[in-house]
Write an enzyme that holds these catalytic residues in place. Structure first.
Site, PDB file in Angstrom:
ATOM      1  N   ALA A   3       0.857  -1.185   0.000  1.00  0.00           N
ATOM      2  CA  ALA A   3       0.000   0.000   0.000  1.00  0.00           C
ATOM      3  C   ALA A   3       0.891   1.232   0.000  1.00  0.00           C
ATOM      4  CB  ALA A   3      -0.918  -0.009   1.217  1.00  0.00           C
TER       5      ALA A   3
ATOM      6  N   GLU B 249      -1.613  -9.152  -0.193  1.00  0.00           N
ATOM      7  CA  GLU B 249      -3.041  -9.277   0.095  1.00  0.00           C
ATOM      8  C   GLU B 249      -3.866  -9.309  -1.182  1.00  0.00           C
ATOM      9  OE1 GLU B 249      -3.619  -7.130   4.361  1.00  0.00           O
ATOM     10  OE2 GLU B 249      -2.563  -5.957   2.851  1.00  0.00           O
TER      11      GLU B 249
END
Length: 257
Positions: free
Chosen positions: A66, A114
């Site tokens: 991220a 993820e």
């Protein structure tokens, strides 16, 4: 290179999505997540969708994580909203009725790992690096990593990775079951082309039913799951696809699905 955060290519219903922020190692930010959600709007509405392949632009990263630059100034409430946005989007990706495959090249860390976990399976080049290093930043995985990773590799291995933050290479990822196969970087594109051909040539409703049987069956006891399989198996005989597939086999020709 397109300025769009996600590039979309369609090959006969097999759609390839490329996360395209190469200067940021394809890091996930709000813009990328919004673009992915908009792309999912289109994919969810398609009856002709056969499979989705996901990769990252460039040779350095699938998705390196991220976007820390975006995250570092967030309040607790803003962080909750950001993680909620990501989780909702990845859940929609996971729920697509067709196979979703991650093609991992280079860094696959944090949110990138993820993202790969939200796919049905992952294939890695031999230069891939995996990990959930969030604890090194004083946080935990927030895009589903603490839940999907133990379901993929088991709780002990998952706890090892999410509490130490250590990174693993492609061969260890293969050994623990995080990825399905590893190949030289130069062969990943050839594999993607072959997978596109293979998934595009199978019975589309049969493939969807197979995914439904596996995903829905995992949440049921064995007897209920077996009953689900019988129902979906029988449903395959209610349309033209089964007749074409079996007729082609008997007639020694390729089916026309």
């Amino acid at each position: 290179m397109s300025e769009q955060p996600i590039e979309v290519q369609d090959d006969g219903g097999v759609v390839r999505l490329t996360i395209s922020r190469p200067k940021a190692l394809n890091a996930l930010n709000s813009e990328v997540l919004a673009a992915l959600a908009a792309t999912l709007d289109d994919l969810e509405a398609r009856d002709d969708l056969r499979a989705v392949l996901i990769t990252g632009a460039g040779e350095k990263a699938f998705v390196a994580g991220a976007d820390i630059t975006e995250m570092r100034g967030k309040s607790a409430g803003e962080a909750r909203d950001f993680a909620g946005q990501a989780q909702a989007t990845l859940k929609r990706l996971e729920a697509l009725p067709v196979p979703v495959v991650a093609l991992v090249n280079g860094f696959c860390l944090g949110g990138g790992c993820e993202l790969a976990l939200a796919c049905d399976w992952a294939v890695a080049s031999d230069n891939a690096v995996f990990g959930q290093p969030e604890v090194l930043l004083g946080v935990i995985p927030g895009f589903g990593g603490t839940q999907r990773l133990p379901r993929r590799v088991g709780p002990a291995v998952a706890l090892d990775l999410v509490t130490t933050g250590r990174k693993i290479d492609a061969n260890e990822a293969l050994r623990i079951g995080l990825v399905n196969r590893v190949m030289p970087q130069a062969e990943l594109e050839d594999y993607a082309a072959e997978l596109t051909k293979q998934l595009g040539g199978n019975g589309p409703q049969a493939v969807r039913s197979a995914k439904q049987a596996v995903h829905d069956g995992l949440d049921q006891d064995l007897d209920s799951a077996l009953a689900l399989e019988v129902s979906l198996f029988a449903l395959c005989f209610a349309g033209d696809e089964q007749r074409e597939g079996m007729s082609a086999f008997v007639e020694k020709r390729k089916p026309n699905f």
